[in-house]
Design an enzyme around this catalytic site. Structure first.
Site, PDB file in Angstrom:
ATOM      1  N   GLU A 132       1.284  -7.808   9.009  1.00 39.00           N
ATOM      2  CA  GLU A 132       1.311  -6.322   9.125  1.00 39.00           C
ATOM      3  C   GLU A 132       2.477  -5.918   8.097  1.00 39.00           C
ATOM      4  OE1 GLU A 132      -0.049  -3.878  10.991  1.00 39.00           O
ATOM      5  OE2 GLU A 132      -1.773  -5.602  11.014  1.00 39.00           O
TER       6      GLU A 132
ATOM      7  N   PRO B   1       0.928  -1.326   0.059  1.00 32.52           N
ATOM      8  CA  PRO B   1      -0.033  -0.046   0.055  1.00 32.52           C
ATOM      9  C   PRO B   1       0.819   1.184  -0.123  1.00 32.52           C
ATOM     10  CG  PRO B   1      -0.713  -1.434   1.751  1.00 32.52           C
ATOM     11  CD  PRO B   1       0.390  -2.063   1.125  1.00 32.52           C
TER      12      PRO B   1
ATOM     13  N   ASP C 167      -6.521   1.861 -25.738  1.00 38.34           N
ATOM     14  CA  ASP C 167      -6.961   1.943 -24.444  1.00 38.34           C
ATOM     15  C   ASP C 167      -7.080   3.280 -23.752  1.00 38.34           C
ATOM     16  OD1 ASP C 167      -7.479  -0.882 -24.667  1.00 38.34           O
ATOM     17  OD2 ASP C 167      -5.649  -1.351 -23.606  1.00 38.34           O
TER      18      ASP C 167
ATOM     19  N   ARG D 155      -1.041  -8.056 -21.462  1.00 33.23           N
ATOM     20  CA  ARG D 155      -1.692  -7.819 -22.480  1.00 33.23           C
ATOM     21  C   ARG D 155      -1.266  -7.071 -23.386  1.00 33.23           C
ATOM     22  NH1 ARG D 155      -4.911  -3.408 -22.469  1.00 33.23           N
ATOM     23  NH2 ARG D 155      -6.787  -4.601 -23.296  1.00 33.23           N
TER      24      ARG D 155
END
Length: 245
Positions: A115, A88, A168, A153
């Site tokens: 953690e 994160p 895209d 991709r």
């Protein structure tokens, strides 16, 4: 390209790696995908890969030893792979990052739980820390799947139409324009006439304007890094004026 994943739950990847574009990419030999349970590198009979943090605190941390050993076991060539920590706290993942990673020959993804990681993993093992958004998941597996799908991709020959990844959303800096298919009219809803005209210059112009409008209305911050023509700048000024009326 070779992609390796280090995870405590390798079974999570079976469905994703065995389906859709990722499955086809492997069949075309555009990519090799493997998942390793790094408990095998714990070095103890209980296969323990976590421990309490020095100084106290809640939760458990992934130990440095098993991750270092696993990466070293996978790094069998002279080419140093990109070693990606899903975290994160990492750099926000973008299409530009996907395009950058697609140029590599080998990627290793580290998927954590608990953690967090012993800080020595960040400082001395990984080359990249990546986050897929400002939220926390149970582990890094879902994030790694997302990044891998986005990267694979882009590899040559993976998608049927070579233009698909170029058009895209985000690849051009703008959100993608609206698209339609047959029938030309459905329940009174009609396809824009310009798309039926056969005039490709007009179609390209319409698509660019629609892409610009969609970006302006939904993700205006993307326009800060987009080169706009004087005509496009006037269009945006007109939309802003109409909005403020």
């Amino acid at each position: 390209m070779n992609i390796h994943v280090l995870s405590l739950f390798p079974e999570m990847f079976n469905g994703v790696f065995g389906s859709s574009i990722l499955k086809k990419a492997q069949e075309k030999q555009a990519v090799s995908l493997s998942v390793t349970d790094f408990r095998a590198y714990s070095g103890n009979k209980h296969h323990q890969v976590d421990d309490y943090p020095y100084g106290g605190g809640a939760g458990m941390l992934l130990k440095a030893e098993p991750l270092f050993r696993a990466v070293e076991a996978l790094t069998t060539t002279s080419t140093k792979p990109r070693i990606i920590l899903m975290c994160p706290q990492g750099e926000r993942f973008t299409q530009a990052k996907a395009e950058e990673l697609a140029q590599e020959e080998e990627l290793i993804f580290l998927c954590g739980h608990y953690e967090g990681y012993d800080e020595r993993v960040r400082e001395h093992l990984v080359t990249d820390e990546i986050s897929i958004g400002d939220f926390v998941l149970t582990g890094g597996e879902l994030g790694a799947m997302t990044v891998i799908d986005s990267v694979v991709r882009l590899l040559p020959g993976v998608l049927g139409n070579g233009e698909s990844p170029v058009q895209d959303s985000f690849s051009t800096g703008l959100l993608e324009h609206p698209q339609y298919t047959r029938p030309a009219e459905f329940r009174g809803m009609k396809v824009p006439s310009v798309l039926l005209s056969g005039n490709h210059a007009h179609i390209d112009q319409w698509r660019r304007q629609q892409s610009l409008y969609r970006t302006w209305s939904r993700r205006p911050e993307l326009l800060l890094n987009t080169e706009l023509t004087p005509t496009e700048q006037k269009l945006i000024a007109q939309w802003e004026k109409e909005t403020n009326i």
